[in-house]
Design a protein around this motif. Sequence first.
Motif, PDB file in Angstrom:
ATOM      1  N   ASN A 265      23.268  42.000  60.151  1.00 57.25           N
ATOM      2  CA  ASN A 265      24.084  43.090  59.613  1.00 57.25           C
ATOM      3  C   ASN A 265      25.437  42.585  59.114  1.00 57.25           C
ATOM      4  OD1 ASN A 265      24.541  42.892  62.674  1.00 57.25           O
ATOM      5  ND2 ASN A 265      26.313  44.081  62.036  1.00 57.25           N
ATOM      6  N   GLU A 266      25.955  41.527  59.751  1.00 62.79           N
ATOM      7  CA  GLU A 266      27.248  40.984  59.331  1.00 62.79           C
ATOM      8  C   GLU A 266      27.140  40.270  57.985  1.00 62.79           C
ATOM      9  OE1 GLU A 266      29.133  40.360  63.796  1.00 62.79           O
ATOM     10  OE2 GLU A 266      27.883  38.797  62.911  1.00 62.79           O
ATOM     11  N   ASN A 267      26.069  39.518  57.784  1.00 62.80           N
ATOM     12  CA  ASN A 267      25.839  38.920  56.459  1.00 62.80           C
ATOM     13  C   ASN A 267      25.727  40.004  55.389  1.00 62.80           C
ATOM     14  OD1 ASN A 267      25.712  35.981  56.540  1.00 62.80           O
ATOM     15  ND2 ASN A 267      23.990  36.240  57.942  1.00 62.80           N
ATOM     16  N   TYR A 268      25.079  41.104  55.735  1.00 62.16           N
ATOM     17  CA  TYR A 268      24.933  42.220  54.799  1.00 62.16           C
ATOM     18  C   TYR A 268      26.297  42.809  54.436  1.00 62.16           C
ATOM     19  CZ  TYR A 268      23.842  46.914  53.126  1.00 62.16           C
ATOM     20  OH  TYR A 268      23.795  48.072  52.384  1.00 62.16           O
ATOM     21  N   LEU A 269      27.151  42.990  55.431  1.00 62.30           N
ATOM     22  CA  LEU A 269      28.463  43.577  55.165  1.00 62.30           C
ATOM     23  C   LEU A 269      29.348  42.642  54.347  1.00 62.30           C
ATOM     24  CD1 LEU A 269      29.156  45.250  58.632  1.00 62.30           C
ATOM     25  CD2 LEU A 269      28.583  46.398  56.489  1.00 62.30           C
ATOM     26  N   VAL A 270      29.284  41.339  54.628  1.00 65.32           N
ATOM     27  CA  VAL A 270      30.046  40.370  53.814  1.00 65.32           C
ATOM     28  C   VAL A 270      29.536  40.392  52.380  1.00 65.32           C
ATOM     29  CG1 VAL A 270      30.603  37.932  53.485  1.00 65.32           C
ATOM     30  CG2 VAL A 270      30.608  38.906  55.786  1.00 65.32           C
ATOM     31  N   ALA A 271      28.207  40.467  52.205  1.00 63.41           N
ATOM     32  CA  ALA A 271      27.631  40.557  50.856  1.00 63.41           C
ATOM     33  C   ALA A 271      28.123  41.808  50.140  1.00 63.41           C
ATOM     34  CB  ALA A 271      26.105  40.554  50.938  1.00 63.41           C
ATOM     35  N   THR A 272      28.226  42.904  50.877  1.00 67.70           N
ATOM     36  CA  THR A 272      28.708  44.158  50.285  1.00 67.70           C
ATOM     37  C   THR A 272      30.150  44.035  49.815  1.00 67.70           C
ATOM     38  OG1 THR A 272      27.235  45.414  51.742  1.00 67.70           O
ATOM     39  CG2 THR A 272      29.038  46.621  50.716  1.00 67.70           C
ATOM     40  N   ILE A 273      30.977  43.381  50.618  1.00 67.58           N
ATOM     41  CA  ILE A 273      32.383  43.179  50.234  1.00 67.58           C
ATOM     42  C   ILE A 273      32.464  42.392  48.934  1.00 67.58           C
ATOM     43  CG2 ILE A 273      34.591  42.144  50.900  1.00 67.58           C
ATOM     44  CD1 ILE A 273      33.667  42.564  53.864  1.00 67.58           C
TER      45      ILE A 273
ATOM     46  N   ALA B 116      19.018  45.012  52.787  1.00 66.67           N
ATOM     47  CA  ALA B 116      19.423  43.815  52.053  1.00 66.67           C
ATOM     48  C   ALA B 116      18.726  43.735  50.695  1.00 66.67           C
ATOM     49  CB  ALA B 116      19.118  42.570  52.882  1.00 66.67           C
ATOM     50  N   ALA B 117      17.445  44.123  50.655  1.00 59.30           N
ATOM     51  CA  ALA B 117      16.702  44.086  49.390  1.00 59.30           C
ATOM     52  C   ALA B 117      17.306  45.024  48.355  1.00 59.30           C
ATOM     53  CB  ALA B 117      15.237  44.436  49.639  1.00 59.30           C
ATOM     54  N   LEU B 118      17.718  46.212  48.790  1.00 60.91           N
ATOM     55  CA  LEU B 118      18.332  47.170  47.871  1.00 60.91           C
ATOM     56  C   LEU B 118      19.656  46.628  47.330  1.00 60.91           C
ATOM     57  CD1 LEU B 118      18.462  49.879  46.467  1.00 60.91           C
ATOM     58  CD2 LEU B 118      19.243  50.916  48.613  1.00 60.91           C
ATOM     59  N   LEU B 119      20.455  46.016  48.208  1.00 63.89           N
ATOM     60  CA  LEU B 119      21.710  45.419  47.761  1.00 63.89           C
ATOM     61  C   LEU B 119      21.442  44.257  46.803  1.00 63.89           C
ATOM     62  CD1 LEU B 119      24.787  45.178  47.884  1.00 63.89           C
ATOM     63  CD2 LEU B 119      24.522  43.801  49.962  1.00 63.89           C
ATOM     64  N   LEU B 120      20.462  43.417  47.122  1.00 67.42           N
ATOM     65  CA  LEU B 120      20.132  42.271  46.262  1.00 67.42           C
ATOM     66  C   LEU B 120      19.594  42.716  44.908  1.00 67.42           C
ATOM     67  CD1 LEU B 120      18.634  39.944  49.001  1.00 67.42           C
ATOM     68  CD2 LEU B 120      20.564  39.364  47.510  1.00 67.42           C
ATOM     69  N   PHE B 121      18.881  43.834  44.874  1.00 63.40           N
ATOM     70  CA  PHE B 121      18.436  44.389  43.589  1.00 63.40           C
ATOM     71  C   PHE B 121      19.644  44.706  42.713  1.00 63.40           C
ATOM     72  CE2 PHE B 121      17.603  48.017  40.856  1.00 63.40           C
ATOM     73  CZ  PHE B 121      16.465  47.617  40.173  1.00 63.40           C
ATOM     74  N   GLN B 122      20.652  45.341  43.301  1.00 59.57           N
ATOM     75  CA  GLN B 122      21.848  45.704  42.543  1.00 59.57           C
ATOM     76  C   GLN B 122      22.648  44.468  42.135  1.00 59.57           C
ATOM     77  OE1 GLN B 122      22.918  48.439  45.832  1.00 59.57           O
ATOM     78  NE2 GLN B 122      23.338  49.947  44.238  1.00 59.57           N
ATOM     79  N   ILE B 123      22.725  43.480  43.044  1.00 60.18           N
ATOM     80  CA  ILE B 123      23.452  42.243  42.730  1.00 60.18           C
ATOM     81  C   ILE B 123      22.800  41.521  41.561  1.00 60.18           C
ATOM     82  CG2 ILE B 123      24.026  39.938  43.604  1.00 60.18           C
ATOM     83  CD1 ILE B 123      24.288  41.264  46.409  1.00 60.18           C
ATOM     84  N   ASN B 124      21.482  41.403  41.598  1.00 58.27           N
ATOM     85  CA  ASN B 124      20.772  40.682  40.533  1.00 58.27           C
ATOM     86  C   ASN B 124      20.747  41.465  39.223  1.00 58.27           C
ATOM     87  OD1 ASN B 124      19.605  38.020  41.579  1.00 58.27           O
ATOM     88  ND2 ASN B 124      19.114  39.447  43.241  1.00 58.27           N
ATOM     89  N   LYS B 125      20.881  42.774  39.325  1.00 57.88           N
ATOM     90  CA  LYS B 125      21.054  43.577  38.117  1.00 57.88           C
ATOM     91  C   LYS B 125      22.372  43.218  37.449  1.00 57.88           C
ATOM     92  CE  LYS B 125      20.837  48.415  36.558  1.00 57.88           C
ATOM     93  NZ  LYS B 125      20.684  49.821  37.022  1.00 57.88           N
ATOM     94  N   ALA B 126      23.426  43.059  38.265  1.00 59.58           N
ATOM     95  CA  ALA B 126      24.737  42.662  37.731  1.00 59.58           C
ATOM     96  C   ALA B 126      24.704  41.233  37.199  1.00 59.58           C
ATOM     97  CB  ALA B 126      25.795  42.805  38.813  1.00 59.58           C
ATOM     98  N   LEU B 127      23.907  40.365  37.827  1.00 64.65           N
ATOM     99  CA  LEU B 127      23.792  38.974  37.375  1.00 64.65           C
ATOM    100  C   LEU B 127      22.823  38.807  36.211  1.00 64.65           C
ATOM    101  CD1 LEU B 127      23.673  37.181  40.857  1.00 64.65           C
ATOM    102  CD2 LEU B 127      25.502  36.990  39.162  1.00 64.65           C
TER     103      LEU B 127
END
Length: 611
Positions: free
Chosen positions: A516-524, A557-568
């Motif tokens: 969960n901490e890796n997830y929160l750092v990724a969110t930041i 994490a998958a949902l966040l990574l989907f959004q990150i890779n959309k931005a990338l």
Amino acid sequence: MPIRANEANLLALLLSDPGTIFSKETILDIVWSDKIVSEQAVFQNISNLRGIFGESAIKTFSRKGYQWQFALEDAPLTGLSKLKSPQDLLIKSTQKPPIKIRNIVLVSLTTILFLFIFLINTHKEPNSHSPAQQKLTIMILPFCMEDKTQEYLIACRRISKAVKQKLARSTSLRPVSSASTVSFMDFTNTPNDYFKSLTMSSHGDLVLAGKVRMHKGIYMLRYALKGERNAWHGEFQSHHIGELATQVTSHIEKVATTPLLMTRQNSEYQESAQLQVLHHKYPNDLIIFERLITRLFNNGDLDKAVLLADELKASALADNNLLYHAKADLLLGNILIEQGLTSNGEAHLQTALRFFQQQEDYRSQSDTFKALALAERNRLDYLGIKSKLQQAASLARLANDPLREIAAMSYLFIFAHKLDQNEDKAEFLNQAELLLDQYRLPAEHYAEIYLHRAMISDSPLDIEQYTRRILALFTSEREDWVITSAQMILTDLLIKQSRWQEAHALFSTQASLQVNENYLVATIYYVQQDFEKAASYGMKSFKNANLNGDKGAALDAALLLFQINKALEKPDEQIRFKHFINKDSTLWWTQHNLDKLALAGLSNKHKAAGD
């Protein structure tokens, strides 16, 4: 409970040539030759096998694959005696297997044989330990800490002495008496703190605390066994002190040397796997059986839990064990109510309640009324919920169980909050905090009260104050759902206020981050638009969540990574995580993430399917 088909096939492949490093591609090609699955299937099944055999059973070679580590040794086949045939453990299929799968089936009997040989060797009976094997030191706290009748004190001391004498003959445990004045309730309320102080002086491995009760000629012992990482609880009854001591020591020897007490559990799913192994080895131990069912229930595996709870009830009846017969009814009531079968669940709870009332077991009566409150929840009957939980609190007080009483008050607050009973909401939360003051419980028990206050506050200043209070109560190594919740609330607040340095500081002092901490750092980093760093931390969260069997965290994490890779602008990676979400998302997870899914432009598969 059988090992699942894919796990058995993967285990068979690894054992077919233990010296070989099998790549993910090879595993996918052989084990899933007739299906299209992602690499996560390999990660998940490797994780499940490690949960059963231990982390060191399968070694990961970076960018190469996986290799089995334990030598195959001859061993007595007594562990197979309770199986009608090895086929009892195999997953049956009506389809003809592909050629590659048929090759694995040829070694499947060897695999199942090895499975039981391994369990025999790694979880030997106490009397099979080598004399040279080092014993675990178990510190025994005094069982008699209450000023009661002379008859009670004599019986209590006799039980304590009998347990110590039997443990002294153990080949795996070395009992050490403690002169500590810590009561059973104090120890079980805050076991981590007391464990450190008690074992530091004696270099002990385990701490055993017990509480004796007498009722109509029956001796009852409730115990707590604490290891470095986890705790184990159980309860026994008998008309004879010697028999009671034998039951207790026999059971403790079964669980004391298992990974369940001495090893950090990466997830509740790994604990479930280890409990299944223990239940296979000791199918007649009702405490192990009850704990397995409780774990499945807490994991949300309700269908499996209800079937096993029926088995537990039948086993308890066959053993004439009325206590665990009632505990099975309590479990069945809880499970059926969660399944929406409210009336059926209540019938089981009323049966359990009658037994607990006959025994004057106020603790179990309190648990039963808490479950009955959940039946009223299904009906959205606030007055019914309130009445049942107030009875649960009163019974917990009679049982001299402060944490149960406070938990009932906390539940009263939660339901008042959810059902917009604002006057009651404030009153119950204040009562819970007053009880903490009254009982003078350690500071960490205030964490849940602070969390509730943070969740209902409209003031950013108060929210920050309460969440920082929670984090200050625990060391950075401590794992607790309250800590996770506080981290999430505080991180969200700091992001909204663009206080980036303070947000990162929440995690910068820790040697390693949890899922969960890796997830929160990724969110930041994502909100800061540092997408490369966000992707790096997001992948750590995603991979570890899958390895731990934490499906909810993996989906987050998958949902966040989907959004990150959309931005990338990485469409292939987007497809990968979209596929994972579509394949593995549950109705519960989807309902709790509707806004995020809509923001990411992802459809609700459950709505599309008509759920």
